[in-house]
Motif scaffolding. Structure first.
Motif, short mmCIF file in Angstrom:
data_model
loop_
_atom_site.label_atom_id
_atom_site.label_comp_id
_atom_site.label_asym_id
_atom_site.label_seq_id
_atom_site.Cartn_x
_atom_site.Cartn_y
_atom_site.Cartn_z
N GLN A 113 0.80 -1.22 0.00
CA GLN A 113 0.00 0.00 0.00
C GLN A 113 0.84 1.28 0.00
O GLN A 113 0.30 2.38 0.11
CB GLN A 113 -0.95 0.03 1.20
N ALA A 114 2.15 1.15 -0.11
CA ALA A 114 3.02 2.34 -0.14
C ALA A 114 4.03 2.29 -1.29
O ALA A 114 4.36 3.31 -1.87
CB ALA A 114 3.77 2.49 1.18
N GLY A 115 4.51 1.10 -1.61
CA GLY A 115 5.46 0.96 -2.70
C GLY A 115 6.86 1.39 -2.35
O GLY A 115 7.35 1.16 -1.24
N VAL A 116 7.51 2.04 -3.29
CA VAL A 116 8.90 2.49 -3.18
C VAL A 116 8.91 4.01 -3.38
O VAL A 116 8.11 4.53 -4.16
CB VAL A 116 9.77 1.79 -4.26
N PRO A 117 9.77 4.76 -2.68
CA PRO A 117 9.82 6.21 -2.88
C PRO A 117 9.96 6.59 -4.35
O PRO A 117 10.67 5.93 -5.12
CB PRO A 117 11.07 6.62 -2.08
N GLU A 118 9.28 7.67 -4.73
CA GLU A 118 9.19 8.04 -6.14
C GLU A 118 10.55 8.26 -6.79
O GLU A 118 10.76 7.87 -7.94
CB GLU A 118 8.34 9.29 -6.30
N MET A 119 11.48 8.87 -6.10
CA MET A 119 12.79 9.11 -6.69
C MET A 119 13.49 7.81 -7.02
O MET A 119 14.12 7.66 -8.08
CB MET A 119 13.66 9.95 -5.76
N ALA A 120 13.37 6.82 -6.13
CA ALA A 120 13.96 5.51 -6.39
C ALA A 120 13.26 4.84 -7.57
O ALA A 120 13.90 4.17 -8.39
CB ALA A 120 13.88 4.63 -5.15
N VAL A 121 11.95 5.01 -7.66
CA VAL A 121 11.20 4.43 -8.79
C VAL A 121 11.68 5.02 -10.10
O VAL A 121 11.87 4.31 -11.10
CB VAL A 121 9.68 4.67 -8.63
N LYS A 122 11.90 6.33 -10.12
CA LYS A 122 12.37 6.97 -11.35
C LYS A 122 13.76 6.48 -11.73
O LYS A 122 14.07 6.31 -12.92
CB LYS A 122 12.34 8.49 -11.20
N ARG A 123 14.61 6.26 -10.74
CA ARG A 123 15.93 5.70 -11.05
C ARG A 123 15.79 4.31 -11.66
O ARG A 123 16.48 3.96 -12.63
CB ARG A 123 16.78 5.62 -9.77
N CYS A 124 14.89 3.50 -11.10
CA CYS A 124 14.64 2.18 -11.66
C CYS A 124 14.11 2.29 -13.09
O CYS A 124 14.54 1.54 -13.98
CB CYS A 124 13.61 1.43 -10.81
N ALA A 125 13.19 3.21 -13.29
CA ALA A 125 12.56 3.36 -14.61
C ALA A 125 13.60 3.67 -15.68
O ALA A 125 13.56 3.11 -16.78
CB ALA A 125 11.49 4.46 -14.55
N ILE A 126 14.52 4.57 -15.37
CA ILE A 126 15.57 4.94 -16.33
C ILE A 126 16.40 3.71 -16.71
O ILE A 126 16.65 3.45 -17.89
CB ILE A 126 16.48 6.03 -15.74
N GLN A 127 16.81 2.95 -15.70
CA GLN A 127 17.72 1.83 -15.95
C GLN A 127 17.02 0.63 -16.61
O GLN A 127 17.58 0.01 -17.51
CB GLN A 127 18.36 1.42 -14.61
N ILE A 128 15.79 0.34 -16.18
CA ILE A 128 15.06 -0.76 -16.81
C ILE A 128 14.74 -0.41 -18.25
O ILE A 128 14.84 -1.25 -19.16
CB ILE A 128 13.77 -1.07 -16.02
N SER A 129 14.34 0.84 -18.48
CA SER A 129 14.06 1.29 -19.84
C SER A 129 15.28 1.12 -20.73
O SER A 129 15.19 0.63 -21.87
CB SER A 129 13.63 2.76 -19.84
N SER A 130 16.45 1.49 -20.23
CA SER A 130 17.68 1.36 -21.00
C SER A 130 17.98 -0.10 -21.32
O SER A 130 18.36 -0.44 -22.45
CB SER A 130 18.84 1.98 -20.22
N ALA A 131 17.78 -0.98 -20.33
CA ALA A 131 18.03 -2.41 -20.54
C ALA A 131 17.08 -2.98 -21.59
O ALA A 131 17.50 -3.75 -22.47
CB ALA A 131 17.88 -3.16 -19.22
N LEU A 132 15.81 -2.58 -21.52
CA LEU A 132 14.83 -3.09 -22.48
C LEU A 132 15.09 -2.56 -23.89
O LEU A 132 14.96 -3.30 -24.87
CB LEU A 132 13.42 -2.72 -22.03
N GLU A 133 15.45 -1.29 -23.99
CA GLU A 133 15.76 -0.74 -25.31
C GLU A 133 16.93 -1.50 -25.94
O GLU A 133 16.94 -1.78 -27.14
CB GLU A 133 16.10 0.75 -25.18
N TYR A 134 17.91 -1.83 -25.12
CA TYR A 134 19.07 -2.59 -25.60
C TYR A 134 18.66 -3.97 -26.09
O TYR A 134 19.07 -4.41 -27.17
CB TYR A 134 20.08 -2.70 -24.46
#
Length: 333
Positions: A122-143
């Protein structure tokens, strides 16, 4: 990647599989490695923290049981992992693969834990950490997509973390990864991350794999780690949360926003709706998240009682559910 490039890549991959199969030594583990502890286990086998006795460096050894793992399946996961390991957001795989009497084994770098371990119900992960994850996962998937590969199993357990602030995360587990254009059958169980086109497959049907499968799972992952709950249990017409979303997605002006989505800003909603387009051909690319990093993703009042109980994320129940999935293709940590 055009058709000729894909054919060339496929031929090279087949050569890599053949060479690896011809050079898969029979090893006595205790003579070469000092086992420290078990990191995880499942129906596929187990993952152990080990020290290489000759070099002294720690590593994760993934043991896959010969009794329920086809040699080609093992070789495919190892070779795909090895070929992608150069990317900074994909788990490092060492050039170490061998067999024992009962297992096929390969070695990867160690991580602190996986992304699921950071998630609070019901809380998840802090938004800044989520955005860091999003950048890196996106890069991995694009690759991966650039190389003509689709991961097919994007979820928090398959994102490894190296610090609790997610300054470094890496995508892992390529057990069901395949090339774009491959025909695949339905999975034993549909998870919240499974795209709707996979959920509706009949027993004898096959789906032609596209990168949009990963984009859908990535969108659900972002929703989940931002909120601490699932948007739905399964993306099928019998799931009320999914059907409410699909109706709202088709005509936002007529249907009221589903209450589990009210925690998001307008910008985040638009981003997620592009990723979670029910029609796969209309989904955006994974790099869409890069266009939304400068705007907030969650409303300032994050803990609204109205969301209680919706797609609730319970660690124990969730993991029990995962045991019913085809875990022989999952890297546990």
């Amino acid at each position: 990647m055009n058709l000729n490039q894909r054919r060339l890549s496929k031929n090279l991959f087949e050569e890599m599989l053949l060479l690896t199969s011809q050079n898969l030594p029979l090893v006595e583990v205790k003579d070469n490695y000092t086992i420290i502890k078990e990191l995880g286990s499942g129906s596929y086998g187990h993952v152990l923290l080990a020290l290489n006795q000759s070099r002294g460096n720690p590593m994760a050894l993934k043991f896959m049981q010969k009794s329920n793992t086809d040699l080609r399946v093992f070789l495919s996961e190892y070779c795909i992992s090895l070929s992608l390991a150069a990317h900074p957001c994909i788990i490092g795989t060492y050039g170490i693969a061998f067999q024992t009497d009962r297992h096929y084994v390969f070695a990867q770098e160690l991580a602190v834990n996986n992304l699921f371990s950071l998630m609070k119900p019901q809380a998840g992960v802090p938004e800044m950490a989520v955005k860091r994850c999003a950048i890196q996962i996106s890069s991995a998937l694009e690759y991966m997509h650039m190389k003509g590969l689709v991961h097919r199993d994007i979820k928090p357990e398959n994102v490894l973390i190296f610090d609790r602030e997610c300054r470094q995360v890496k995508l892992t587990d390529f057990g069901i990864t395949c090339t774009i254009g491959t025909g695949v059958e339905s999975m034993p169980e549909n998870l919240p991350y499974t795209a709707p086109e996979m959920c509706i497959l009949g027993a004898s049907d096959r789906l032609i794999v596209q990168s949009s499968l990963d984009v859908w799972s990535f969108g659900v992952l972002l929703f989940c780690i931002l909120t601490g709950y699932f948007p739905w249990n399964t993306a099928v017409p019998t799931d009320k949360n999914y059907t409410d979303y699909a109706k709202w997605h088709r005509s936002s002006r007529i249907f009221q926003i589903p209450k589990q989505w009210k925690v998001f800003t307008v910008e985040a909603i638009e981003m997620l709706k592009k990723m979670l387009f029910p029609e796969p051909s209309k989904r955006c690319a994974s790099k869409e998240v890069m266009n939304c990093l400068k705007t907030p993703w969650k409303m300032s009042l994050e803990n609204k009682n109205a969301n209680a109980g919706i797609g609730r994320l319970d660690n124990s129940n969730y993991l029990v559910g995962l045991d019913n999935q085809n875990l022989n293709r999952r890297t546990a940590r």
